[in-house]
Design a protein around this motif. Sequence first.
Motif, PDB file in Angstrom:
ATOM      1  N   ILE A 268      46.585  44.843  26.201  1.00  0.00           N
ATOM      2  CA  ILE A 268      46.037  43.743  27.005  1.00  0.00           C
ATOM      3  C   ILE A 268      46.056  42.437  26.226  1.00  0.00           C
ATOM      4  CG2 ILE A 268      43.909  42.853  28.061  1.00  0.00           C
ATOM      5  CD1 ILE A 268      43.314  45.832  28.857  1.00  0.00           C
TER       6      ILE A 268
ATOM      7  N   ALA B  15      44.948  50.561  24.715  1.00  0.00           N
ATOM      8  CA  ALA B  15      45.006  49.728  25.919  1.00  0.00           C
ATOM      9  C   ALA B  15      44.554  48.308  25.621  1.00  0.00           C
ATOM     10  CB  ALA B  15      44.154  50.343  27.031  1.00  0.00           C
ATOM     11  N   ASP B  16      43.511  48.162  24.816  1.00  0.00           N
ATOM     12  CA  ASP B  16      43.019  46.827  24.453  1.00  0.00           C
ATOM     13  C   ASP B  16      44.076  46.043  23.678  1.00  0.00           C
ATOM     14  OD1 ASP B  16      40.590  47.519  25.626  1.00  0.00           O
ATOM     15  OD2 ASP B  16      39.685  48.122  23.716  1.00  0.00           O
TER      16      ASP B  16
ATOM     17  N   ASN C 174      42.678  51.701  30.642  1.00  0.00           N
ATOM     18  CA  ASN C 174      41.213  51.584  30.606  1.00  0.00           C
ATOM     19  C   ASN C 174      40.569  51.955  31.939  1.00  0.00           C
ATOM     20  OD1 ASN C 174      40.915  50.973  27.908  1.00  0.00           O
ATOM     21  ND2 ASN C 174      40.912  48.757  28.223  1.00  0.00           N
TER      22      ASN C 174
ATOM     23  N   ALA D  48      40.211  45.518  38.017  1.00  0.00           N
ATOM     24  CA  ALA D  48      41.480  46.052  37.504  1.00  0.00           C
ATOM     25  C   ALA D  48      42.441  46.361  38.647  1.00  0.00           C
ATOM     26  CB  ALA D  48      41.226  47.302  36.665  1.00  0.00           C
TER      27      ALA D  48
ATOM     28  N   LEU E  23      49.898  43.954  29.897  1.00  0.00           N
ATOM     29  CA  LEU E  23      48.575  43.770  30.503  1.00  0.00           C
ATOM     30  C   LEU E  23      48.305  44.844  31.552  1.00  0.00           C
ATOM     31  CD1 LEU E  23      46.045  41.956  30.863  1.00  0.00           C
ATOM     32  CD2 LEU E  23      47.370  40.641  32.502  1.00  0.00           C
TER      33      LEU E  23
ATOM     34  N   ASP F  61      48.087  55.460  25.287  1.00  0.00           N
ATOM     35  CA  ASP F  61      46.645  55.193  25.323  1.00  0.00           C
ATOM     36  C   ASP F  61      45.864  56.458  25.693  1.00  0.00           C
ATOM     37  OD1 ASP F  61      44.261  53.345  25.496  1.00  0.00           O
ATOM     38  OD2 ASP F  61      44.329  54.074  27.568  1.00  0.00           O
TER      39      ASP F  61
ATOM     40  N   GLY G  39      49.627  41.305  25.683  1.00  0.00           N
ATOM     41  CA  GLY G  39      50.162  40.824  26.948  1.00  0.00           C
ATOM     42  C   GLY G  39      49.651  39.446  27.316  1.00  0.00           C
ATOM     43  N   VAL G  40      48.355  39.243  27.170  1.00  0.00           N
ATOM     44  CA  VAL G  40      47.775  37.920  27.449  1.00  0.00           C
ATOM     45  C   VAL G  40      48.358  36.879  26.492  1.00  0.00           C
ATOM     46  CG1 VAL G  40      45.632  36.568  27.394  1.00  0.00           C
ATOM     47  CG2 VAL G  40      45.678  38.791  28.534  1.00  0.00           C
TER      48      VAL G  40
ATOM     49  N   GLY H  15      47.824  48.330  29.896  1.00  0.00           N
ATOM     50  CA  GLY H  15      46.505  48.410  29.274  1.00  0.00           C
ATOM     51  C   GLY H  15      45.384  48.512  30.293  1.00  0.00           C
ATOM     52  N   ALA H  16      45.490  47.757  31.368  1.00  0.00           N
ATOM     53  CA  ALA H  16      44.466  47.804  32.423  1.00  0.00           C
ATOM     54  C   ALA H  16      44.408  49.191  33.056  1.00  0.00           C
ATOM     55  CB  ALA H  16      44.752  46.736  33.475  1.00  0.00           C
TER      56      ALA H  16
END
Length: 156
Positions: free
Chosen positions: A131, A127-128, A102, A67, A95, A17, A134-135, A98-99
């Motif tokens: 995320i 990163a998005d 960002n 975050a 997740l 990222d 992951g979600v 990615g967090a």
Amino acid sequence: MPILLLVTIAATIVVVDQWSKYYIQAHMAPGMSIPVLDNIFHITYVLNPGAAFGILEHQRDFFIIIALFMLVLVCYFFSRIPATFGLMRLGISLLAGGAVGNVIDRIQTGYVIDFFDFRIWPVFNVADIAIVTGVGCIIYTIVFMSFPSKTGENSR
């Protein structure tokens, strides 16, 4: 999945990222767009001061606190997730990676650097993707996996 592998996945997300964002910053000016597939997919350098879809613009401190709080929760609860729930552990790793990716942007500049532009969706970054994936893994696990109940039987 071993914890070391999951930490490696999260760290890899952060590195990829941050490298991709560095590359975009080094080769493009904010607002610049390069068509890859004309009117379908472009690389567009956007500085996003908010969250998804630009909501809560310029709430830098709020996003950093959320975050960091989420990362503390991940560290606390991760070891409590049974090893049999590998997909959930993977989702949490994605997740978290990615967090972190960002939040690094938010700390450094107050913005998140986005650049994948499909023209019908808000511009996003590596990163998005981590995320959202992951979600998705976490939701899939919660909806479709059986959890052991306190009586020893499996339940949904």
